[in-house]
Design a protein around this motif. Structure first.
Motif, short mmCIF file in Angstrom:
data_model
loop_
_atom_site.label_atom_id
_atom_site.label_comp_id
_atom_site.label_asym_id
_atom_site.label_seq_id
_atom_site.Cartn_x
_atom_site.Cartn_y
_atom_site.Cartn_z
N ILE A 112 -6.90 -6.91 -3.02
CA ILE A 112 -6.22 -7.42 -1.83
C ILE A 112 -4.94 -8.10 -2.28
N ALA A 113 -3.82 -7.66 -1.75
CA ALA A 113 -2.52 -8.18 -2.16
C ALA A 113 -2.33 -9.63 -1.73
N LYS A 114 -1.62 -10.42 -2.61
CA LYS A 114 -1.32 -11.82 -2.29
C LYS A 114 -0.47 -11.93 -1.03
N GLY A 115 0.41 -10.96 -0.84
CA GLY A 115 1.34 -11.00 0.29
C GLY A 115 0.67 -10.87 1.64
N LEU A 116 -0.57 -10.41 1.69
CA LEU A 116 -1.27 -10.28 2.97
C LEU A 116 -1.59 -11.66 3.55
N LYS A 117 -1.76 -12.64 2.68
CA LYS A 117 -2.02 -14.01 3.15
C LYS A 117 -0.73 -14.65 3.68
N LEU A 137 -4.16 2.20 -8.16
CA LEU A 137 -3.22 1.10 -8.36
C LEU A 137 -3.86 -0.21 -7.95
N ASP A 138 -3.71 -1.24 -8.80
CA ASP A 138 -4.21 -2.57 -8.48
C ASP A 138 -3.08 -3.33 -7.78
N VAL A 139 -3.33 -3.76 -6.53
CA VAL A 139 -2.27 -4.40 -5.75
C VAL A 139 -2.47 -5.90 -5.58
N THR A 140 -3.38 -6.51 -6.34
CA THR A 140 -3.69 -7.93 -6.16
C THR A 140 -2.49 -8.84 -6.44
N ASN A 141 -1.57 -8.48 -7.32
CA ASN A 141 -0.44 -9.34 -7.66
C ASN A 141 0.80 -9.12 -6.80
N LEU A 142 0.72 -8.23 -5.81
CA LEU A 142 1.89 -7.95 -4.98
C LEU A 142 2.06 -9.02 -3.90
N ASP A 143 3.25 -9.61 -3.84
CA ASP A 143 3.59 -10.58 -2.80
C ASP A 143 4.53 -9.89 -1.82
N GLY A 146 7.61 -8.39 -0.22
CA GLY A 146 8.85 -7.91 -0.83
C GLY A 146 8.65 -7.22 -2.16
N ASP A 147 7.43 -7.23 -2.72
CA ASP A 147 7.17 -6.57 -4.00
C ASP A 147 6.77 -5.11 -3.78
N ASN A 148 7.14 -4.27 -4.73
CA ASN A 148 6.80 -2.85 -4.70
C ASN A 148 6.30 -2.39 -6.06
N ILE A 149 5.51 -1.33 -6.05
CA ILE A 149 5.18 -0.61 -7.29
C ILE A 149 5.94 0.70 -7.20
N LEU A 150 6.83 0.92 -8.15
CA LEU A 150 7.67 2.11 -8.16
C LEU A 150 7.05 3.19 -9.04
N ILE A 151 7.61 4.39 -8.96
CA ILE A 151 7.15 5.50 -9.80
C ILE A 151 7.26 5.14 -11.28
N ARG A 152 8.35 4.44 -11.66
CA ARG A 152 8.53 4.09 -13.07
C ARG A 152 7.50 3.07 -13.55
N ASP A 153 6.84 2.34 -12.63
CA ASP A 153 5.83 1.35 -12.99
C ASP A 153 4.46 1.98 -13.22
N LEU A 154 4.29 3.24 -12.83
CA LEU A 154 2.99 3.90 -13.01
C LEU A 154 2.76 4.22 -14.48
N THR A 155 1.53 4.03 -14.94
CA THR A 155 1.18 4.41 -16.31
C THR A 155 0.43 5.74 -16.24
N LEU A 156 1.18 6.81 -16.34
CA LEU A 156 0.62 8.15 -16.28
C LEU A 156 0.34 8.66 -17.69
N PRO A 157 -0.69 9.46 -17.88
CA PRO A 157 -0.94 10.04 -19.21
C PRO A 157 0.23 10.93 -19.64
#
Length: 178
Positions: free
Chosen positions: A107-112, A139-145, A147-158
Protein backbone atom coordinates in the motif's frame (compact mmCIF):
# COMPACT_ATOMS: atom_id res chain seq x y z
CA UNK A 1 -6.57 -27.18 -21.65
CA UNK A 2 -8.78 -24.89 -23.72
CA UNK A 3 -10.83 -26.57 -26.45
CA UNK A 4 -11.56 -24.76 -29.71
CA UNK A 5 -12.78 -25.37 -33.24
CA UNK A 6 -11.20 -24.43 -36.56
CA UNK A 7 -13.46 -22.18 -38.62
CA UNK A 8 -14.24 -23.39 -42.12
CA UNK A 9 -15.98 -20.33 -43.49
CA UNK A 10 -14.70 -16.77 -43.11
CA UNK A 11 -17.86 -15.05 -44.34
CA UNK A 12 -19.62 -12.35 -42.36
CA UNK A 13 -22.72 -14.54 -42.03
CA UNK A 14 -20.75 -17.49 -40.64
CA UNK A 15 -19.05 -15.20 -38.11
CA UNK A 16 -22.40 -13.77 -36.98
CA UNK A 17 -23.82 -17.28 -36.60
CA UNK A 18 -20.87 -18.38 -34.45
CA UNK A 19 -21.18 -15.29 -32.25
CA UNK A 20 -24.91 -15.92 -31.79
CA UNK A 21 -24.11 -19.46 -30.67
CA UNK A 22 -21.79 -18.09 -27.95
CA UNK A 23 -18.43 -18.45 -29.68
CA UNK A 24 -15.49 -16.05 -29.55
CA UNK A 25 -13.71 -15.53 -32.87
CA UNK A 26 -9.92 -15.97 -32.71
CA UNK A 27 -6.98 -15.59 -35.05
CA UNK A 28 -3.89 -17.70 -34.29
CA UNK A 29 -0.63 -16.78 -35.98
CA UNK A 30 3.12 -17.20 -35.60
CA UNK A 31 6.43 -16.48 -37.27
CA UNK A 32 6.75 -18.67 -40.35
CA UNK A 33 3.41 -20.39 -39.69
CA UNK A 34 0.14 -20.27 -41.56
CA UNK A 35 -2.67 -18.34 -39.87
CA UNK A 36 -5.41 -20.39 -38.21
CA UNK A 37 -8.94 -19.04 -37.89
CA UNK A 38 -10.54 -20.53 -34.81
CA UNK A 39 -13.45 -20.09 -32.42
CA UNK A 40 -13.78 -20.79 -28.69
CA UNK A 41 -16.80 -20.94 -26.40
CA UNK A 42 -16.75 -17.42 -24.94
CA UNK A 43 -17.57 -18.35 -21.33
CA UNK A 44 -15.00 -21.17 -21.27
CA UNK A 45 -12.34 -18.87 -22.75
CA UNK A 46 -12.91 -16.12 -20.15
CA UNK A 47 -12.96 -18.65 -17.26
CA UNK A 48 -9.77 -20.28 -18.53
CA UNK A 49 -7.93 -16.94 -18.87
CA UNK A 50 -8.89 -15.86 -15.35
CA UNK A 51 -7.53 -19.10 -13.85
CA UNK A 52 -4.35 -19.56 -15.91
CA UNK A 53 -1.05 -19.29 -14.07
CA UNK A 54 1.37 -18.74 -16.94
CA UNK A 55 1.41 -16.26 -19.80
CA UNK A 56 1.65 -19.03 -22.42
CA UNK A 57 -1.04 -21.72 -22.43
CA UNK A 58 -2.06 -24.74 -24.50
CA UNK A 59 -5.01 -24.75 -26.90
CA UNK A 60 -6.53 -27.87 -28.48
CA UNK A 61 -7.87 -27.24 -32.00
CA UNK A 62 -9.49 -30.40 -33.38
CA UNK A 63 -6.77 -32.63 -31.90
CA UNK A 64 -3.92 -30.23 -32.77
CA UNK A 65 -2.29 -28.83 -29.59
CA UNK A 66 -0.72 -25.36 -29.87
CA UNK A 67 0.99 -23.22 -27.18
CA UNK A 68 -0.24 -19.62 -27.50
CA UNK A 69 -0.06 -16.19 -25.84
CA UNK A 70 -2.80 -13.53 -25.95
CA UNK A 71 -1.50 -10.62 -28.03
CA UNK A 72 -4.60 -8.45 -28.40
CA UNK A 73 -8.35 -8.54 -27.96
CA UNK A 74 -11.23 -6.42 -29.16
CA UNK A 75 -14.27 -5.43 -27.12
CA UNK A 76 -17.58 -3.89 -28.15
CA UNK A 77 -17.36 -0.16 -27.31
CA UNK A 78 -20.94 -0.06 -26.01
CA UNK A 79 -21.32 -3.29 -24.06
CA UNK A 80 -17.63 -4.13 -23.36
CA UNK A 81 -18.41 -7.63 -24.61
CA UNK A 82 -15.40 -9.58 -25.90
CA UNK A 83 -15.65 -9.87 -29.71
CA UNK A 84 -12.29 -11.07 -31.06
CA UNK A 85 -8.92 -12.25 -29.76
CA UNK A 86 -5.51 -12.52 -31.43
CA UNK A 87 -3.37 -15.41 -30.18
CA UNK A 88 0.29 -15.73 -31.11
CA UNK A 89 1.96 -19.14 -31.23
CA UNK A 90 4.73 -19.21 -28.64
CA UNK A 91 7.61 -20.97 -30.38
CA UNK A 92 10.51 -22.16 -28.21
CA UNK A 93 13.86 -20.58 -29.07
CA UNK A 94 12.35 -17.79 -31.20
CA UNK A 95 12.83 -14.25 -29.88
CA UNK A 96 9.42 -12.55 -30.06
CA UNK A 97 7.56 -9.55 -28.65
CA UNK A 98 5.38 -10.25 -25.62
CA UNK A 99 3.33 -7.96 -23.38
CA UNK A 100 3.95 -8.81 -19.72
CA UNK A 101 1.32 -7.70 -17.16
CA UNK A 102 2.30 -5.43 -14.27
CA UNK A 103 1.23 -6.35 -10.71
CA UNK A 104 1.60 -4.13 -7.66
CA UNK A 105 2.18 -5.18 -4.06
CA UNK A 106 1.88 -3.20 -0.86
CA UNK A 107 0.00 0.00 0.00
CA UNK A 108 1.57 3.27 -1.13
CA UNK A 109 2.39 5.99 1.44
CA UNK A 110 0.74 8.55 -0.81
CA UNK A 111 -2.69 6.95 -0.37
CA UNK A 112 -2.76 8.24 3.22
CA UNK A 113 -2.02 11.75 1.89
CA UNK A 114 -5.15 11.75 -0.33
CA UNK A 115 -3.38 10.30 -3.34
CA UNK A 116 -4.53 7.82 -5.98
CA UNK A 117 -2.46 4.88 -7.22
CA UNK A 118 -2.37 4.92 -11.02
CA UNK A 119 -1.09 2.04 -13.13
CA UNK A 120 -0.06 3.91 -16.29
CA UNK A 121 1.31 0.91 -18.19
CA UNK A 122 -0.74 -2.24 -17.55
CA UNK A 123 1.37 -4.41 -19.87
CA UNK A 124 5.07 -3.83 -20.58
CA UNK A 125 6.20 -4.87 -24.09
CA UNK A 126 9.42 -6.92 -24.08
CA UNK A 127 11.36 -9.08 -26.51
CA UNK A 128 12.53 -12.51 -25.34
CA UNK A 129 12.29 -16.22 -25.97
CA UNK A 130 9.52 -18.41 -24.56
CA UNK A 131 11.90 -20.06 -22.08
CA UNK A 132 12.78 -16.69 -20.47
CA UNK A 133 9.22 -15.33 -20.40
CA UNK A 134 8.15 -14.21 -16.90
CA UNK A 135 4.48 -14.47 -15.89
CA UNK A 136 4.35 -10.87 -14.64
CA UNK A 137 6.38 -7.91 -13.42
CA UNK A 138 5.78 -7.36 -9.69
CA UNK A 139 6.36 -3.86 -8.30
CA UNK A 140 6.48 -2.89 -4.62
CA UNK A 141 4.69 0.45 -4.23
CA UNK A 142 4.94 0.91 -0.43
CA UNK A 143 7.52 3.75 -0.68
CA UNK A 144 5.61 5.81 -3.27
CA UNK A 145 4.33 9.18 -2.02
CA UNK A 146 2.14 11.65 -3.92
CA UNK A 147 3.91 12.76 -7.09
CA UNK A 148 6.25 9.72 -7.15
CA UNK A 149 6.46 7.36 -10.13
CA UNK A 150 8.18 4.12 -11.04
CA UNK A 151 9.55 4.52 -14.56
CA UNK A 152 10.64 1.90 -17.10
CA UNK A 153 14.29 2.66 -16.28
CA UNK A 154 13.60 1.85 -12.58
CA UNK A 155 12.48 -1.71 -13.39
CA UNK A 156 14.96 -4.48 -12.66
CA UNK A 157 14.43 -6.77 -15.62
CA UNK A 158 16.52 -9.90 -16.24
CA UNK A 159 19.25 -9.63 -18.88
CA UNK A 160 17.30 -12.01 -21.14
CA UNK A 161 14.46 -9.46 -21.46
CA UNK A 162 14.75 -6.55 -23.85
CA UNK A 163 12.29 -3.70 -23.18
CA UNK A 164 11.86 -1.33 -26.11
CA UNK A 165 9.78 1.38 -24.41
CA UNK A 166 11.21 4.84 -23.72
CA UNK A 167 12.99 4.68 -20.31
CA UNK A 168 11.08 7.81 -19.18
CA UNK A 169 7.64 6.18 -19.51
CA UNK A 170 5.90 5.82 -16.11
CA UNK A 171 4.65 2.36 -15.13
CA UNK A 172 3.05 3.10 -11.75
CA UNK A 173 2.61 6.38 -9.89
CA UNK A 174 0.69 8.10 -7.11
CA UNK A 175 -1.15 11.25 -8.18
CA UNK A 176 -2.78 13.87 -6.00
CA UNK A 177 -6.57 13.56 -5.84
CA UNK A 178 -8.52 16.69 -6.67
Amino acid sequence: MLEGIIRDSMTKQATKTLRREGYLIANIYGKGLENISAAFKKNEFIKFLRNKETLAFDVNLSGNIVKVVVQEYQKCPLTSELLHVDLMVAQPGVKTSYKIPVKTTGIAKGLKNKGLLMVHTKRVPVKCTLENLPNNITLDVTNLDTGDNILIRDLTLPETLECFLDPRVPVVGVIKAK
